[in-house]
Scaffold this motif. Structure first.
Motif, PDB file in Angstrom:
ATOM      1  N   PHE A 131      -4.104 -13.138  -4.445  1.00  9.49           N
ATOM      2  CA  PHE A 131      -5.161 -12.686  -3.542  1.00  9.49           C
ATOM      3  C   PHE A 131      -4.581 -11.859  -2.389  1.00  9.49           C
ATOM      4  O   PHE A 131      -5.131 -10.828  -2.003  1.00  9.49           O
ATOM      5  CB  PHE A 131      -5.911 -13.900  -2.978  1.00  9.49           C
TER       6      PHE A 131
ATOM      7  N   TRP B 167      -3.049  -3.240   1.385  1.00 10.62           N
ATOM      8  CA  TRP B 167      -4.111  -2.382   1.884  1.00 10.62           C
ATOM      9  C   TRP B 167      -4.053  -2.282   3.411  1.00 10.62           C
ATOM     10  O   TRP B 167      -4.144  -1.187   3.970  1.00 10.62           O
ATOM     11  CB  TRP B 167      -5.475  -2.925   1.439  1.00 10.62           C
TER      12      TRP B 167
ATOM     13  N   ARG C  97      -3.117   1.352   4.106  1.00  5.90           N
ATOM     14  CA  ARG C  97      -4.341   2.146   3.989  1.00  5.90           C
ATOM     15  C   ARG C  97      -5.334   1.944   5.127  1.00  5.90           C
ATOM     16  O   ARG C  97      -6.324   2.657   5.211  1.00  5.90           O
ATOM     17  CB  ARG C  97      -5.024   1.861   2.648  1.00  5.90           C
TER      18      ARG C  97
ATOM     19  N   LYS D 263      -5.202   8.796  -8.857  1.00 13.00           N
ATOM     20  CA  LYS D 263      -4.672   8.122  -7.682  1.00 13.00           C
ATOM     21  C   LYS D 263      -5.818   7.761  -6.734  1.00 13.00           C
ATOM     22  O   LYS D 263      -5.849   6.679  -6.167  1.00 13.00           O
ATOM     23  CB  LYS D 263      -3.669   9.037  -6.983  1.00 13.00           C
TER      24      LYS D 263
ATOM     25  N   ARG E 187      -7.768   4.794  -7.968  1.00 15.49           N
ATOM     26  CA  ARG E 187      -7.059   3.535  -7.735  1.00 15.49           C
ATOM     27  C   ARG E 187      -7.167   3.133  -6.259  1.00 15.49           C
ATOM     28  O   ARG E 187      -7.330   1.975  -5.932  1.00 15.49           O
ATOM     29  CB  ARG E 187      -5.591   3.683  -8.146  1.00 15.49           C
ATOM     30  N   GLY E 188      -7.079   4.133  -5.379  1.00 18.49           N
ATOM     31  CA  GLY E 188      -7.220   3.861  -3.950  1.00 18.49           C
ATOM     32  C   GLY E 188      -8.590   3.289  -3.625  1.00 18.49           C
ATOM     33  O   GLY E 188      -8.723   2.331  -2.869  1.00 18.49           O
ATOM     34  N   ARG E 189      -9.645   3.848  -4.241  1.00 15.94           N
ATOM     35  CA  ARG E 189     -11.007   3.349  -4.027  1.00 15.94           C
ATOM     36  C   ARG E 189     -11.133   1.903  -4.474  1.00 15.94           C
ATOM     37  O   ARG E 189     -11.756   1.093  -3.812  1.00 15.94           O
ATOM     38  CB  ARG E 189     -12.009   4.214  -4.795  1.00 15.94           C
TER      39      ARG E 189
ATOM     40  N   LEU F 289      -8.864  -0.308  -4.549  1.00 14.04           N
ATOM     41  CA  LEU F 289      -8.186  -1.138  -3.556  1.00 14.04           C
ATOM     42  C   LEU F 289      -9.038  -1.298  -2.295  1.00 14.04           C
ATOM     43  O   LEU F 289      -9.123  -2.388  -1.730  1.00 14.04           O
ATOM     44  CB  LEU F 289      -6.818  -0.536  -3.215  1.00 14.04           C
ATOM     45  N   ASP F 290      -9.692  -0.202  -1.873  1.00  9.76           N
ATOM     46  CA  ASP F 290     -10.586  -0.280  -0.711  1.00  9.76           C
ATOM     47  C   ASP F 290     -11.679  -1.320  -0.945  1.00  9.76           C
ATOM     48  O   ASP F 290     -11.940  -2.163  -0.093  1.00  9.76           O
ATOM     49  CB  ASP F 290     -11.256   1.089  -0.448  1.00  9.76           C
TER      50      ASP F 290
ATOM     51  N   TYR G 247     -11.698  -3.765  -3.068  1.00 12.00           N
ATOM     52  CA  TYR G 247     -11.112  -5.110  -3.123  1.00 12.00           C
ATOM     53  C   TYR G 247     -10.898  -5.658  -1.715  1.00 12.00           C
ATOM     54  O   TYR G 247     -11.230  -6.813  -1.423  1.00 12.00           O
ATOM     55  CB  TYR G 247      -9.787  -5.098  -3.880  1.00 12.00           C
ATOM     56  N   ALA G 248     -10.319  -4.819  -0.827  1.00 10.90           N
ATOM     57  CA  ALA G 248      -9.998  -5.279   0.530  1.00 10.90           C
ATOM     58  C   ALA G 248     -11.262  -5.718   1.272  1.00 10.90           C
ATOM     59  O   ALA G 248     -11.277  -6.760   1.932  1.00 10.90           O
ATOM     60  CB  ALA G 248      -9.277  -4.180   1.302  1.00 10.90           C
ATOM     61  N   ILE G 249     -12.350  -4.926   1.115  1.00 10.20           N
ATOM     62  CA  ILE G 249     -13.597  -5.282   1.795  1.00 10.20           C
ATOM     63  C   ILE G 249     -14.125  -6.625   1.269  1.00 10.20           C
ATOM     64  O   ILE G 249     -14.493  -7.518   2.031  1.00 10.20           O
ATOM     65  CB  ILE G 249     -14.678  -4.182   1.572  1.00 10.20           C
TER      66      ILE G 249
ATOM     67  N   ALA H 239     -12.374  -8.974  -0.186  1.00  9.74           N
ATOM     68  CA  ALA H 239     -11.444 -10.046   0.177  1.00  9.74           C
ATOM     69  C   ALA H 239     -11.675 -10.497   1.616  1.00  9.74           C
ATOM     70  O   ALA H 239     -11.725 -11.697   1.901  1.00  9.74           O
ATOM     71  CB  ALA H 239      -9.998  -9.575  -0.010  1.00  9.74           C
ATOM     72  N   ILE H 240     -11.835  -9.531   2.518  1.00  5.46           N
ATOM     73  CA  ILE H 240     -12.072  -9.889   3.917  1.00  5.46           C
ATOM     74  C   ILE H 240     -13.421 -10.592   4.057  1.00  5.46           C
ATOM     75  O   ILE H 240     -13.561 -11.569   4.791  1.00  5.46           O
ATOM     76  CB  ILE H 240     -11.969  -8.643   4.830  1.00  5.46           C
TER      77      ILE H 240
END
Lengths: 283, 265
Positions: free
Chosen positions: A84, A91, A95, B2, B5-7, B9-10, B12-14, B16-17
């Motif tokens: 996780f 990120w 990023r 690329k 893949r960046g999108r 990850l974006d 995912y991060a949102i 996850a938070i």
């Protein structure tokens, strides 16, 4: 010129003594008392020190189930926490741009809400009348009388959640310290992004992953709150046994022996893990 | 490719938070609930009553006060002791550094239950002190010291020794140099260490539970209520702690960013 200027070699000890004395008396000495207690026999309140090594044998044989379960849960929770945390830390480090620190605050802040309240919030989320169970039942992933509370899933999920900052922060720090020019160099030399990640970024972040593993695994293995609040009688971990022997059953020698067994297994597992990680990095 | 893949990850991060904040959102939401029975699990209706009458639950106010008093005393003591250790480690060369670093690291790595249990056996085997307020205080100072040392040391590393030498050259005594030069420069580091110690002390349950006797801190109070159904007032306190913590952290982030801008401008 003060006294410490004339005797410079004394200065560090003048600074160290008060704090280190506190740590020795209230951290090191108690471990000695715990060892002393673990070798006693008798019934409360008249224990006697008799080199009772059988306490350790009994601690192992009577609680094998809870011991195995604790390390099993802790292992799964650690792997989940790493999986996780790595992409999230990546990120934030690479990023999130100028908002980096704000996201870091958002990620750490939940953990300033009392541990117990956070876990009770999961009780609410996973409760039998809650939305999650309702949806899972409707979709058919859960039987109509199926539950999430009082299951291994709930306990492992709770442990994973509660120790996330210990995984995210070390990984973030190690990623943050990576010299970005190394990654650029790899890409200039025609490494695909995937290859540059696998050959440059990931190896350089391994110290953070190691720290994250250790810092997540240790508290997970000794945890009893998640098993108590999210699990049922079949999810009891070794922490629950130690806690009840100390505070409810008043069986101090057995509880003390069990505490040492827990610590010994943790130390051995971490030593093995350090060996594997270390030799991989050398080879 | 690329960019795709960046999108991913974006997104995912949102998510996850969002997942990490979900329990906090639930705590906050249910602090406004008007539960039908003892259990505050199901949403009934919106009310401000729990916030207005936050101390309507017997015992809650006392427990909270005990927690705050212990946290203030323990974090002040631990900050003093820990700052001195950090100063010794950063500014002096001496033998025995390795075992001292190890001894500072251990309490942070050891499972809490072992720390709590071993302290309990110490307290049970003496007659000077009964389990209660002061045993909790001793325990909290013990586990806070290491965190203070680590926090203060991290910020002390780039401390400019020349400033102290300049003060001494200009005729300041040792004490004057410490008071007028060293302390003002160390202040942010000490404050950071102290705040962390305070937060850890207020939050601690496991070690406190082992060594509290009949004394009740806020987490011990919550534990006692957990079996019977936690009143929404506990959510109020939890939400308030969250808002205060986020507020303090955001202010410090903003101050730091602004200071960095000023020094680079």
């Amino acid at each position: 010129m003060t006294f410490f200027h004339r005797h410079r070699w004394l200065a560090p000890w003048g600074l160290l003594t008060p704090g280190m004395t506190w740590l020795v008396i209230f951290f090191v000495v108690p471990l000695g008392f715990l060892a002393y207690q673990s070798l006693q026999s008798g019934i409360f309140p008249s224990y006697e020190f008799t080199w009772e090594f059988s306490n350790y044998r009994e601690a192992l044989s009577d609680n094998r189930e809870q011991l195995v379960r604790s390390f099993w849960y802790a292992g799964i929770a650690t792997v989940l926490a790493l999986a996780f945390s790595y992409p999230l830390a990546y990120w934030i480090a690479f990023r999130a741009g100028k908002w980096k620190n704000v996201f870091l605050v958002l990620v750490v802040a939940p953990f300033f809400v009392t541990y117990l309240i956070r876990t009770i919030a999961w009780q609410t989320i996973l409760s039998d009348d809650g939305t999650v169970v309702g949806v899972l039942r409707t979709v058919g992933l859960l039987a109509d009388d199926g539950r999430l509370l009082a299951t291994s899933t709930a306990v492992v999920a709770g442990i994973t959640y509660n120790y996330l900052p210990f995984a995210i922060l070390p990984i973030y720090v190690s990623l943050e310290q990576i010299d970005r020019r190394l990654v650029e160099a790899a890409e200039d030399l025609y490494a695909s992004p995937r290859r540059a990640f696998l050959r440059v970024t990931l190896p350089l972040s391994l110290p953070g992953v190691f720290a994250a593993t250790v810092l997540t695994f240790i508290p997970s293995a000794g945890d009893f709150i998640n098993a108590e609040l999210l699990g049922g009688p079949n999810q009891a971990m070794i922490g629950n046994v130690i806690q009840s022997k100390f505070l409810a059953l008043i069986d101090y020698p057995s509880a003390a022996a069990l505490s040492f067994v827990l610590m010994a297994i943790i130390v051995v597992m971490i030593a093995i893990y350090a060996r594997i990680v270390g030799s991989e990095r050398l080879g | 490719m690329k960019r795709v893949r960046g999108r991913v990850l974006d997104v995912y991060a949102i998510l996850a938070i969002g997942y990490m904040l979900l329990p906090i959102a639930v705590v906050f939401l249910f602090s406004f609930n008007d539960p039908a029975g003892r259990f505050n699990y199901v949403w009934q209706s919106f009310t401000f009553d729990n916030w207005v009458n936050w101390d309507a639950v017997p015992g809650l106010r006392d427990a909270l006060e005990t927690s705050l008093v212990i946290a203030v005393l323990a974090s002040l003591t631990a900050t003093a002791l820990g700052t001195l250790i950090a100063l010794a480690l950063v500014r002096h060369q001496f033998r025995g550094r390795a075992p001292i670093n190890f001894l500072i690291f251990l309490p942070m790595a050891a499972p809490e239950i072992v720390l709590g249990a071993s302290l309990l056996t110490l307290f049970l085997n003496q007659t000077l002190l009964d389990l209660g307020f002061w045993t909790i205080f001793i325990a909290h100072v013990m586990f806070c010291i290491s965190f203070v040392v680590v926090t203060v040391r991290a910020r002390l590393v780039d401390f400019d020794r020349h400033l102290e030498e300049a003060a001494a050259d200009l005729g300041a005594t040792g004490l004057e140099t410490f008071r007028l030069v060293t302390l003002p420069l160390l202040w942010p580091a000490i404050l950071a260490g102290g705040l962390l110690a305070f937060a850890i002390s207020v939050d601690d349950f496991v070690i406190t539970y082992f060594n509290s006797g009949s004394e009740i801190t806020f987490p011990v109070f919550v534990w006692g209520q957990a079996a019977r159904g936690v009143p929404p007032q506990v959510n109020v306190i939890g939400s308030a702690i969250f808002l205060i913590a986020v507020g303090i952290m955001l202010v410090s982030v903003i101050v730091q960013t602004r200071r960095r801008k000023e020094s680079s401008a």
